[in-house]
Enzyme design. Structure first.
Site, PDB file in Angstrom:
ATOM      1  CB  SER A 104      18.886  54.722  10.665  1.00 18.89           C
ATOM      2  OG  SER A 104      18.157  54.540   9.742  1.00 18.89           O
ATOM      3  N   GLY A 105      20.904  52.701   8.573  1.00 21.28           N
ATOM      4  CA  GLY A 105      20.545  53.361   6.815  1.00 21.28           C
ATOM      5  C   GLY A 105      19.752  53.804   6.205  1.00 21.28           C
ATOM      6  CG  LEU A 106      15.460  55.928   5.367  1.00 19.96           C
ATOM      7  CD1 LEU A 106      15.158  55.730   3.756  1.00 19.96           C
ATOM      8  CD2 LEU A 106      14.566  56.043   6.245  1.00 19.96           C
TER       9      LEU A 106
ATOM     10  CG  ASP B  74      18.341  52.422   3.192  1.00 20.95           C
ATOM     11  OD1 ASP B  74      19.723  52.255   3.110  1.00 20.95           O
ATOM     12  OD2 ASP B  74      17.133  52.513   3.540  1.00 20.95           O
TER      13      ASP B  74
ATOM     14  CG  ASP C  85      20.489  49.298   9.382  1.00 24.03           C
ATOM     15  OD1 ASP C  85      20.553  48.015   8.699  1.00 24.03           O
ATOM     16  OD2 ASP C  85      19.786  50.171   8.366  1.00 24.03           O
TER      17      ASP C  85
ATOM     18  CG  ASP D 223      22.414  48.247   4.610  1.00 25.12           C
ATOM     19  OD1 ASP D 223      20.712  48.791   5.374  1.00 25.12           O
ATOM     20  OD2 ASP D 223      22.547  49.125   4.060  1.00 25.12           O
TER      21      ASP D 223
ATOM     22  CD  GLU E  17      18.179  44.803   5.513  1.00 20.35           C
ATOM     23  OE1 GLU E  17      18.077  45.922   6.281  1.00 20.35           O
ATOM     24  OE2 GLU E  17      17.295  45.143   4.005  1.00 20.35           O
TER      25      GLU E  17
ATOM     26  CE  LYS F 171      17.548  48.176   2.886  1.00 24.05           C
ATOM     27  NZ  LYS F 171      17.424  48.165   3.788  1.00 24.05           N
TER      28      LYS F 171
ATOM     29  CG  ASN G 203      13.566  51.330   3.306  1.00 27.66           C
ATOM     30  OD1 ASN G 203      12.458  51.180   3.382  1.00 27.66           O
ATOM     31  ND2 ASN G 203      14.464  51.543   4.472  1.00 27.66           N
ATOM     32  CB  SER G 204      11.674  47.281   4.676  1.00 27.44           C
ATOM     33  OG  SER G 204      13.168  46.108   5.577  1.00 27.44           O
TER      34      SER G 204
ATOM     35  NE  ARG H 241      15.518  44.414   8.787  1.00 27.25           N
ATOM     36  CZ  ARG H 241      15.424  46.458   8.575  1.00 27.25           C
ATOM     37  NH1 ARG H 241      16.676  46.763   9.019  1.00 27.25           N
ATOM     38  NH2 ARG H 241      14.921  46.790   7.383  1.00 27.25           N
TER      39      ARG H 241
ATOM     40  CG  HIS I 113      11.912  45.297   9.420  1.00 25.62           C
ATOM     41  ND1 HIS I 113      10.477  46.268  10.583  1.00 25.62           N
ATOM     42  CD2 HIS I 113      11.991  45.770   8.614  1.00 25.62           C
ATOM     43  CE1 HIS I 113      10.601  47.480   9.698  1.00 25.62           C
ATOM     44  NE2 HIS I 113      11.775  47.303   8.635  1.00 25.62           N
TER      45      HIS I 113
HETATM   46  C1  SPV Z   1      16.833  51.618   9.282  1.00 23.14           C
HETATM   47  O1  SPV Z   1      16.910  51.831   9.664  1.00 23.14           O
HETATM   48  O2  SPV Z   1      17.760  52.497   7.853  1.00 23.14           O
HETATM   49  C2  SPV Z   1      16.121  50.531   8.990  1.00 23.14           C
HETATM   50  C3  SPV Z   1      14.256  50.358   9.574  1.00 23.14           C
HETATM   51  O3  SPV Z   1      16.769  49.616   7.984  1.00 23.14           O
HETATM   52  S1  SPV Z   1      13.698  50.203   7.894  1.00 23.14           S
HETATM   53  O4  SPV Z   1      13.703  51.534   7.670  1.00 23.14           O
HETATM   54  O5  SPV Z   1      13.033  50.328   8.872  1.00 23.14           O
HETATM   55  O6  SPV Z   1      13.883  48.912   7.204  1.00 23.14           O
HETATM   56 MG    MG Z   2      18.266  49.949   7.309  1.00 20.88          MG
END
Ligand code: SPV
Ligand code: MG
Length: 556
Positions: A59-61, A71, A98, A100, A127, A133, A135-136, A171, A202
């Site tokens: 996971s990027g986060l 992130d 991930d 990004d 994505e 990027k 975070n979503s 994504r 997502h």
């Molecule tokens: C991550 O885990 O970094 C993701 C998923 O990209 S989310 O945080 O839901 O965007």
């Molecule tokens: Mg991410």
């Protein structure tokens, strides 16, 4: 872990030796719902694999948070690559990275994919948003990438993979950005047509409704991956029912660790102690186990020089030494102090000084009291009913290669051992020719008088080897060929095998239990494997009673 694959749990049809990418592909494309667990470093990856997961979500986060940054592509892609390398090395399961937005345009995606393949990363997810990027789950209406430009990135990525099974997941952020289902489906189809191996749809809603709607409209032309972080309340069975390919538990490892670390730090701070915490946290041993310290120990045995093939030591120290009275009430005599140090400490130091660093001690009486550091301990729990041969038999596993056996209650001048180590012969005993000078021996001393093939006379020249012939029952039976074994023997690898075989024979004929070591050596002599004798002239002592202890003080 590492190479400990669990074939039974793998997706059906994936061979055990398939590449990680092939296994990730099978997990996404297989008929079962697959699961990917978030991990952000080597340790969390190992823990996820230990739990039974078959794939990891890098996971990027989480990787950013673990590095203490946002992130928002604050960690460079090569810094992320370094983390991924640790994760891949630490585990045997595939990693979906991930990626990004791909760290730039199509060209950056090309380089990223090529590098991921080089590092054994099974797949990447990119994505359709803009670099850097966001975070979503932050804000609303995040701008989306131009769809055609993003398709170019997918094509470039697929054209750059060097592992044919590498998985590129596209994504779709249309639902996150509020563009709705039609735009999401339009983009998903375009990305699949551009070559994506799977699409990740997502959503940040608290219900799975828009995901379910997407799945109902989806033509099943490639697997769909979802991230139920906000709609976690939806039973997993519903995802199965609508044909989702894989679920990513995207951030639960880092969130669990944040809670645990925060609680621990606060408690230790407030209580100024770790007492309250100790039982509830992983042990240091657990850390060693997770990172595979056992394997390192084995490798050290295989690859490190073994002190120039120095012999290993076995010290027999199971007896109490009851003639020492109250001094050995709570400890065996090897732990009785002579000038402020236990006998055993002095003995093992002598062994160390002669290059014997790997020393095992056979304990028996009051074994808890025998606790000097850097020694290996072996227990003879039947010490009360058994003798030294039985104690040595407890160390059978150590009887291989060059070995020095010593009683635990002796002191000797260093040259004796150094000279013994220079001798030839598969089994060589240091025997005191001046044994008669050792006067005032008490009843309890149990001397090991042995008869040798030649006496140590003033004219003695060391040419032909002197051999052990027999044990002398008592001093009246002694003659000029008699000497006293001082309690040290040196064995070559072959000698160790002979001793081992004799111990086994003694065990078989019932004589092992009560025999002393002189008897063992006499048996070897009888069976044609006579130990050699290396004569010494005093300069040693054993400690059996208070007189010996006084002598030991003088000796030092
Ligand atoms: C991550 O885990 O970094 C993701 C998923 O990209 S989310 O945080 O839901 O965007
Ligand atoms: Mg991410």
């Amino acid at each position: 872990m590492g190479t400990n694959l669990t074939p039974g749990s793998r997706q059906a049809g994936t061979p055990e030796n398939a590449s990680k990418a092939a296994r990730l592909r099978a997990l996404l494309e297989g008929p079962e719902l697959g699961f990917l667990m978030e991990a952000h470093d080597g340790l969390s990856s190992k823990i996820a694999e230990e739990a039974g997961f078959e794939a990891l979500w890098a996971s990027g986060l989480s990787m950013s948070a673990a590095l203490g940054v946002r992130d928002s592509n604050e960690a460079s892609w090569t810094q992320v690559l370094e983390v991924l390398e640790f994760m891949a090395d630490a585990t045997s399961i595939p990693i979906l990275m991930d990626g990004d937005t791909g760290y730039g345009n199509f060209n950056n995606v090309r380089r990223l994919v090529a590098k991921l393949c080089q590092r054994g990363i099974a797949g990447a997810c990119i994505e359709d948003k803009l670099f850097p990027k966001t975070n979503s789950f932050i804000g609303d209406g995040q701008p989306l990438a131009d769809m055609d430009e993003f398709c170019g990135k997918i094509k470039a990525g697929k054209d750059s993979q060097t592992d044919p099974d590498f998985v590129l997941v596209a994504r779709v952020e249309a639902l996150i950005s509020g563009w709705g289902l039609d735009e999401a489906l339009r983009r998903a189809h375009a990305y699949r047509d551009a070559g994506a191996d799977a699409v990740l749809i997502h959503s940040k809603q608290s219900s799975a409704n828009e995901i379910i709607s997407f799945m109902q409209e989806w033509d099943d032309s490639c697997p769909v991956v979802i991230v139920p972080t906000t709609y976690y309340g939806t039973p997993t069975g519903q995802f199965r029912a609508v044909g989702v390919g894989a679920v990513i538990w995207a951030n639960h490892s880092i969130r669990a660790s944040i809670s645990a670390m925060r609680a621990a730090a606060k408690r230790i701070h407030d209580e100024e102690s770790v007492i309250g915490l100790e039982d509830g946290i992983a042990t240091v041993k657990d850390i060693f186990k997770l990172v595979g310290n056992d394997e390192l120990k084995d490798a050290e045995d295989r690859y490190l020089p073994t002190d120039g093939d120095a012999p290993r030591g076995i010290v027999l120290a199971a007896t109490r030494g009851s003639a020492l009275g109250p001094l050995t009430e709570d400890r065996p005599k090897c732990m009785v102090e002579v000038q402020g140090q236990p006998l055993l400490r002095r003995l093992t130091r002598s062994l160390h000084q002669s290059g014997i660093r790997d020393v095992a001690v056979v304990r028996g009486y009051a074994k808890e009291a025998v606790d000097l550091p850097n020694l290996t301990y072996i227990d003879n729990d039947a010490y009360e009913a058994t003798g030294e041969a039985a104690s040595l038999a407890c160390a059978l596993g150590r009887l291989s290669g060059d070995t020095v056996i010593a009683y635990g209650d002796i002191l000797f001048r260093r040259y004796i051992l150094d000279a013994l180590l220079e001798t030839h012969g598969d089994i060589v005993l240091a025997v005191d020719a001046l044994w008669r000078k050792r006067t005032d021996r008490s009843e309890s001393s149990g001397r090991d008088l042995v008869q040798c093939s030649r006496a140590f006379l003033p004219s003695f020249i060391e040419d032909d080897p002197v051999l052990l012939e027999a044990v002398v029952a008592d001093e009246t039976a002694a003659n000029e060929q008699t000497g006293e074994w001082i309690g040290i023997a040196r064995l070559t690898a072959k000698g160790a095998e002979l001793v081992k075989a004799e111990l086994e024979a003694m065990s078989a004929d019932g004589s092992l239990e009560t025999a002393d070591l002189a008897t063992l050596f006499a048996r070897l002599a009888e069976s044609g494997n006579a130990p050699h004798v290396h004569y010494v002239a005093g300069h040693w002592l054993d400690v059996n009673d208070a007189f010996d202890l006084a002598r030991a003080r003088d000796f030092l």
